[in-house]
Design a protein around this motif. Structure first.
Motif, PDB file in Angstrom:
ATOM      1  N   THR A  43       0.793  -1.138  -0.033  1.00 17.73           N
ATOM      2  CA  THR A  43       0.062   0.029  -0.135  1.00 17.73           C
ATOM      3  C   THR A  43       0.910   1.361   0.006  1.00 17.73           C
ATOM      4  N   GLU A  44       0.389   2.354  -0.596  1.00 20.15           N
ATOM      5  CA  GLU A  44       1.140   3.454  -0.469  1.00 20.15           C
ATOM      6  C   GLU A  44       1.410   3.881   0.788  1.00 20.15           C
ATOM      7  N   GLU A  45       0.416   3.802   1.855  1.00 21.36           N
ATOM      8  CA  GLU A  45       0.520   4.257   2.976  1.00 21.36           C
ATOM      9  C   GLU A  45       1.897   3.685   3.664  1.00 21.36           C
ATOM     10  N   SER A  88       5.198   4.816   2.323  1.00 16.71           N
ATOM     11  CA  SER A  88       5.641   5.978   2.653  1.00 16.71           C
ATOM     12  C   SER A  88       6.329   6.034   4.016  1.00 16.71           C
ATOM     13  N   THR A  89       6.090   4.987   4.888  1.00 14.82           N
ATOM     14  CA  THR A  89       6.903   4.751   6.217  1.00 14.82           C
ATOM     15  C   THR A  89       8.307   4.370   5.877  1.00 14.82           C
TER      16      THR A  89
END
Length: 494
Positions: free
Chosen positions: A440-442, A445-446
């Motif tokens: 997932t993009e979320e 991003s981490t």
């Protein structure tokens, strides 16, 4: 024996397509809702068993239902199977724990084993071979529609209603299908002595359950090299060998092995086994590649997979016309060629290839599946008498389902093994579950850039081995197709 006059064929066809849609959409609609279901019920460690329990029961029972349909007629066995399926669907919506849901999915699968093969057999009964070849395009379109609409319906239900309706939406559709078959299908009276092969059915169900359990859970619940694993393999194969020995001596066997002596049926079923593996390899791991390596959103990943579902019904419709003119060998050869092209495109695919490359690869696999599956089911149904058509149809579907299970086990082992090898070789302190961070993009991003690149490189390299395995399955399919007799097969429509 002509039963066409009393039967309202258009209404029966609509009812059969509706029944097939209910069975086909089940997988995609539940997959979409599973994150919401797992979030509410808990028990994420048993997540895979929601699918495995359904697959196990439907695969194990398909051959038994096919034989029972030959013995007692299509209608009563279809009603029994659909009723069990709908009861299981209703119960699934009332599940309060993941364990309860697994049990109810077993009940659902127990009924699902009857829906697909008997629906397809009914079409084989009411249409002649030439008509059947053309009508298969309509039946195959059900798979395309279900693949496209399933995720949409599931997503809307989860977002605006409750996940329970994912299971309950089957009920009115299933009842409509049952009503159509009840009122519009007229079957001939079976005037022969019925002898049920209880011993064969018990041996078949037990041996296949053990073998499928080993394929699904091996490497997860237990190590494949453990004593438990060895015991399951030996016991399962031993019981299946005993089943074959028993069937050869039974008066009216659950599986009439005589039909397998026909080379067209033999090689068609073997190719269905390998193409079943190809199908699960693409549908399981293409979204992972598109989201994890190409960094595309889930909707784009879904589009690349939908391309297979578009190619399948288109090819199936064309195959019906080609089959009458060119015969089984040429049509299935064209299908095998398309599978190899699709497999090669997947092997050549990289993270920079883009989703269109993935979609084209998927499309070629769909075309191959459509050409081969239509050629095989029409040919098999035309090559046997009505008394064996249910068993012959069920055997072909069983081989495809069994191929799905074998493929899932092989490709899962290849992917996990390759990931661990890459991590160990490059001395990276990662686990297989860390790949979830790419999906997932979320989550991406981490991640620090270097960590994301390392995980993407490992996933890319590992999925390459999965696609090489898919290509190997496609080559084996072609080698088996080359064994199919040439020319236009003469059919028996009794």
């Amino acid at each position: 024996m002509n039963i066409h006059k009393k039967t309202n064929r258009p209404f029966v066809l609509i009812s059969v397509m509706l029944a097939m849609f209910v069975g086909a959409v089940e997988a995609t609609i539940v997959s979409t809702a599973m994150p919401a279901i797992a979030a509410e019920l808990g028990g994420f460690s048993r997540y895979s068993w929601i699918f495995s329990s359904y697959l196990l029961m439907s695969t194990v029972t398909v051959l038994i239902y096919g034989k029972l349909a030959d013995l007692f007629g299509r209608k009563p066995i279809f009603f029994i199977g659909m009723s069990i399926f709908l009861i299981g669907s209703i119960l699934c919506g009332f599940a309060y724990t993941m364990e309860q849901l697994i049990v109810y999915r077993l009940i659902q699968g127990l009924g699902a084993g009857a829906v697909m093969p008997i629906a397809t057999t009914i079409v084989g009964d009411i249409y002649s071979t030439k008509e059947r070849a053309k009508i298969q395009g309509y039946l195959s379109s059900v798979w395309g529609v279900s693949a496209v609409s399933g995720p949409v319906i599931g997503g809307l239900i989860v977002q605006y209603m409750d996940w329970k309706y994912v299971f309950w939406v089957n009920v009115p559709l299933g009842l409509l299908a049952m009503a159509g078959v009840f009122f519009f299908l007229q079957e001939p009276v079976i005037e022969r002595k019925v002898a049920i092969d209880f011993k064969g059915a018990a041996l078949l169900a037990t041996s296949l359950s053990i073998i499928l359990f080993w394929l699904v859970e091996g490497g997860q619940a237990f190590d494949r090299t453990s004593l438990l694993s060895l015991f399951l393999v030996v016991f399962g194969i031993g019981l299946f060998t005993l089943f074959i020995w028993t069937e050869r001596r039974a008066a009216d066997p659950m599986m009439p092995f005589a039909i397998w002596k026909n080379p067209v049926i033999l090689y068609a079923n073997l190719v269905s086994l390998t193409t079943g593996g190809i199908m699960i390899g693409v549908s399981s791991y293409l979204p992972t590649f598109v989201t994890g390596v190409m960094e595309q959103p889930a909707i784009i990943a879904g589009f690349t997979l939908t391309a297979m579902s578009i190619g399948w019904p288109i090819a199936s419709s064309v195959a019906g016309h080609l089959l009458i003119r060119f015969g089984t060998f040429k049509v299935s050869f064209a299908g095998g060629l398309s599978l190899i092209i699709g497999g090669m495109l997947f092997v050549l695919m990289t993270g920079g290839s883009g989703p269109l490359w993935a979609a084209f690869s998927s499309f070629f696999i769909g075309v191959g599946m459509g050409l081969t599956s239509t050629a095989f089911i029409v040919t098999i149904q035309g090559a046997v008498s009505r008394e064996h058509r249910g068993s012959a149809t069920a055997a072909n579907m069983f081989m495809r389902n069994f191929g799905n299970t074998i493929g899932a086990a092989i490709f899962g082992a290849v992917l996990n093994g390759s990931l661990l090898t890459i991590f160990k070789k490059k001395e990276l302190d990662y686990e297989v579950n860390d790949i979830n961070l790419l999906l997932t993009e979320e989550a991406r991003s981490t991640l620090p850039v270097f960590k994301m690149e390392e995980l993407q490189h490992a996933l890319d390299g590992s999925l390459q081995w999965v696609y090489i395995a898919v290509l190997v399955f496609a080559v084996i399919s072609m080698l088996l197709i080359l064994r199919i007799p040439r020319g236009v097969v003469q059919y028996d429509d009794n």
